[in-house]
Scaffold this motif. Sequence first.
Motif, PDB file in Angstrom:
ATOM      1  N   ARG A  48       0.807  -1.220   0.000  1.00  0.00           N
ATOM      2  CA  ARG A  48       0.000   0.000   0.000  1.00  0.00           C
ATOM      3  C   ARG A  48       0.835   1.263   0.000  1.00  0.00           C
ATOM      4  NH1 ARG A  48      -3.687  -2.288   4.322  1.00  0.00           N
ATOM      5  NH2 ARG A  48      -4.778  -3.857   3.102  1.00  0.00           N
ATOM      6  N   ARG A  53      -5.119   4.825  -1.230  1.00  0.00           N
ATOM      7  CA  ARG A  53      -5.188   4.457   0.192  1.00  0.00           C
ATOM      8  C   ARG A  53      -6.443   5.031   0.831  1.00  0.00           C
ATOM      9  NH1 ARG A  53       0.486   5.336  -0.064  1.00  0.00           N
ATOM     10  NH2 ARG A  53       0.243   7.446   0.754  1.00  0.00           N
ATOM     11  N   PHE A 101      -9.345   2.941  -0.270  1.00  0.00           N
ATOM     12  CA  PHE A 101      -9.295   1.666   0.462  1.00  0.00           C
ATOM     13  C   PHE A 101      -9.841   1.849   1.883  1.00  0.00           C
ATOM     14  CE2 PHE A 101      -7.069  -1.351   3.224  1.00  0.00           C
ATOM     15  CZ  PHE A 101      -7.377  -2.542   2.613  1.00  0.00           C
ATOM     16  N   LYS A 102      -9.429   2.940   2.518  1.00  0.00           N
ATOM     17  CA  LYS A 102      -9.886   3.232   3.881  1.00  0.00           C
ATOM     18  C   LYS A 102     -11.402   3.412   3.918  1.00  0.00           C
ATOM     19  CE  LYS A 102      -9.081   6.599   7.577  1.00  0.00           C
ATOM     20  NZ  LYS A 102      -8.371   7.834   7.927  1.00  0.00           N
ATOM     21  N   ARG A 103     -11.947   4.169   2.953  1.00  0.00           N
ATOM     22  CA  ARG A 103     -13.405   4.358   2.891  1.00  0.00           C
ATOM     23  C   ARG A 103     -14.124   3.037   2.676  1.00  0.00           C
ATOM     24  NH1 ARG A 103     -12.066   8.653  -0.415  1.00  0.00           N
ATOM     25  NH2 ARG A 103     -12.718   7.463  -2.237  1.00  0.00           N
ATOM     26  N   GLN A 104     -13.582   2.210   1.767  1.00  0.00           N
ATOM     27  CA  GLN A 104     -14.211   0.919   1.473  1.00  0.00           C
ATOM     28  C   GLN A 104     -14.235   0.013   2.696  1.00  0.00           C
ATOM     29  OE1 GLN A 104     -11.739  -0.183  -1.834  1.00  0.00           O
ATOM     30  NE2 GLN A 104     -13.288   0.356  -3.339  1.00  0.00           N
ATOM     31  N   THR A 105     -13.116  -0.016   3.440  1.00  0.00           N
ATOM     32  CA  THR A 105     -13.055  -0.900   4.608  1.00  0.00           C
ATOM     33  C   THR A 105     -13.937  -0.374   5.735  1.00  0.00           C
ATOM     34  OG1 THR A 105     -11.021   0.175   5.333  1.00  0.00           O
ATOM     35  CG2 THR A 105     -10.780  -1.862   4.084  1.00  0.00           C
ATOM     36  N   GLN A 106     -14.060   0.950   5.865  1.00  0.00           N
ATOM     37  CA  GLN A 106     -14.951   1.520   6.885  1.00  0.00           C
ATOM     38  C   GLN A 106     -16.404   1.263   6.534  1.00  0.00           C
ATOM     39  OE1 GLN A 106     -13.647   5.598   7.111  1.00  0.00           O
ATOM     40  NE2 GLN A 106     -12.201   5.165   8.767  1.00  0.00           N
ATOM     41  N   ASP A 107     -16.759   1.387   5.261  1.00  0.00           N
ATOM     42  CA  ASP A 107     -18.141   1.151   4.813  1.00  0.00           C
ATOM     43  C   ASP A 107     -18.538  -0.304   4.990  1.00  0.00           C
ATOM     44  OD1 ASP A 107     -18.232   3.794   4.144  1.00  0.00           O
ATOM     45  OD2 ASP A 107     -18.133   3.480   1.969  1.00  0.00           O
ATOM     46  N   ALA A 108     -17.574  -1.203   4.881  1.00  0.00           N
ATOM     47  CA  ALA A 108     -17.857  -2.640   4.995  1.00  0.00           C
ATOM     48  C   ALA A 108     -18.235  -3.024   6.422  1.00  0.00           C
ATOM     49  CB  ALA A 108     -16.663  -3.449   4.516  1.00  0.00           C
ATOM     50  N   ARG A 109     -17.774  -2.218   7.412  1.00  0.00           N
ATOM     51  CA  ARG A 109     -18.075  -2.559   8.810  1.00  0.00           C
ATOM     52  C   ARG A 109     -19.473  -2.174   9.208  1.00  0.00           C
ATOM     53  NH1 ARG A 109     -13.244   0.253  11.447  1.00  0.00           N
ATOM     54  NH2 ARG A 109     -11.664  -0.396  10.009  1.00  0.00           N
TER      55      ARG A 109
END
Length: 98
Positions: free
Chosen positions: A58, A87, A90-98
């Motif tokens: 990353r 990055r 990626f951060k937005r995608q991983t936060q939205d997934a939670r």
Amino acid sequence: RPHLVPAAALRHREAADGSSPGHEAEAGGGSPAVPGRPRTKFSAAQLQELERSFREQRYIGASEKRRLAAALNLSQSQIKTWFQNRRMKFKRQTQDAR
């Protein structure tokens, strides 16, 4: 005698109304990050290589940045900016997934 406005106040006012002397506002608002430089449209091949490199690591090192810039015919600052933006995506995608 004309009214003198401090440069900082002028910059603040320009930022507030989105204008600056000698520059027309772009349709769709906002001005480019670097004046006079159009937004880079990456080719599918460039994106494929950038994404492959991002999956491996990353954060890009100086030598890999130079290699990618040369291989993809982009500047090192374009590579650096792409990685920063990727990055954040990626951060937005991983936060939205939670």
